[in-house]
Design a protein around this motif. Structure first.
Motif, short mmCIF file in Angstrom:
data_model
loop_
_atom_site.label_atom_id
_atom_site.label_comp_id
_atom_site.label_asym_id
_atom_site.label_seq_id
_atom_site.Cartn_x
_atom_site.Cartn_y
_atom_site.Cartn_z
N CYS A 1 48.91 -39.17 -49.20
CA CYS A 1 49.31 -39.04 -50.61
C CYS A 1 48.24 -39.63 -51.51
N GLY A 2 47.71 -40.77 -51.13
CA GLY A 2 46.66 -41.41 -51.92
C GLY A 2 45.42 -40.54 -52.01
N VAL A 3 45.01 -39.97 -50.88
CA VAL A 3 43.84 -39.09 -50.86
C VAL A 3 44.10 -37.86 -51.73
N ASN A 4 45.30 -37.31 -51.63
CA ASN A 4 45.66 -36.12 -52.40
C ASN A 4 45.67 -36.41 -53.90
N VAL A 5 46.15 -37.56 -54.30
CA VAL A 5 46.17 -37.92 -55.71
C VAL A 5 44.75 -38.12 -56.23
N ILE A 6 43.90 -38.81 -55.47
CA ILE A 6 42.50 -38.99 -55.85
C ILE A 6 41.80 -37.65 -55.97
N LEU A 7 42.07 -36.76 -55.01
CA LEU A 7 41.51 -35.42 -55.03
C LEU A 7 41.93 -34.66 -56.28
N THR A 8 43.19 -34.78 -56.64
CA THR A 8 43.69 -34.11 -57.84
C THR A 8 43.05 -34.68 -59.10
N LEU A 9 42.84 -35.98 -59.16
CA LEU A 9 42.18 -36.59 -60.32
C LEU A 9 40.74 -36.11 -60.46
N ILE A 10 40.04 -35.99 -59.33
CA ILE A 10 38.67 -35.49 -59.37
C ILE A 10 38.65 -34.04 -59.83
N ILE A 11 39.61 -33.26 -59.36
CA ILE A 11 39.70 -31.86 -59.77
C ILE A 11 39.97 -31.76 -61.27
N MET B 1 51.81 -28.97 -57.35
CA MET B 1 52.91 -28.39 -56.57
C MET B 1 52.92 -28.97 -55.16
N GLY B 2 51.74 -29.13 -54.57
CA GLY B 2 51.64 -29.70 -53.23
C GLY B 2 52.08 -31.16 -53.19
N ILE B 3 51.68 -31.93 -54.21
CA ILE B 3 52.07 -33.34 -54.26
C ILE B 3 53.57 -33.47 -54.44
N SER B 4 54.17 -32.60 -55.25
CA SER B 4 55.61 -32.70 -55.49
C SER B 4 56.42 -32.30 -54.26
N ARG B 5 55.85 -31.44 -53.40
CA ARG B 5 56.56 -31.03 -52.19
C ARG B 5 56.54 -32.10 -51.10
N GLN B 6 55.34 -32.65 -50.88
CA GLN B 6 55.21 -33.61 -49.78
C GLN B 6 54.12 -34.61 -50.14
N CYS B 7 54.47 -35.87 -50.18
CA CYS B 7 53.49 -36.91 -50.49
C CYS B 7 53.94 -38.21 -49.83
#
Length: 146
Positions: free
Chosen positions: A110-120, A99-105
């Motif tokens: 954005c790259g850090v957030n995507v990597i973080l999501t993949l680790i999660i 939801m956070g990535i879809s709101r603002q990336c």
């Protein structure tokens, strides 16, 4: 015939990998939140308390299962319940991150957030595996007393 992936020895290994990944999640959250232009919202901040919660739960399980001093507080039923709850929390965090990535990336954040999501997502898969192993361990304990 018993599957090799359902061998109880994987539980300890999964917990160690989870501790490493959860520590990495905390570090990446700190990096993400310190980036310029990032406005902290709930979906970004929730990874930190979820990670701390997991460290405490895994610490409890490792201490009670692998040390003589703390073994009096060991509970197979509590471990199964905690591990099943872990899967729910990490799945919730995955949904919040998407939801956070879809709101603002934008940009590097954005790259850090995507990597973080993949680790999660990897942590979630590991928690599901540990939960299955815990439930199997609980059933075997109820059935055979071991």
């Amino acid at each position: 015939m018993k599957s090799a992936i359902l061998d109880p020895k994987w539980k300890f290994r999964d917990h160690i990998i989870q501790l490493i990944l959860v520590t990495l999640v905390i570090i990446l959250c700190g990096v993400y939140l310190s980036m310029p232009g990032v406005i902290p919202v709930r979906s970004e901040i929730m990874a930190i308390p979820f990670s701390v919660k997991s460290i405490v739960i895994i610490g409890y399980q490792l201490l009670t299962e692998h040390t003589q001093r703390f073994s009096k507080w060991a509970s197979i039923k509590a471990n199964a319940i905690l591990n099943c709850l872990e899967t729910v929390f990490w799945l919730t965090l995955i949904i919040l991150k998407f939801m956070g990535i879809s709101r603002q990336c934008t940009g590097g954040s954005c790259g850090v957030n995507v990597i973080l999501t993949l680790i999660i997502m990897v942590v979630f898969v590991l928690t599901v595996h540990v939960a299955v192993l815990s439930v199997i361990e609980r059933r075997n304990f109820k059935r055979y007393g071991k």
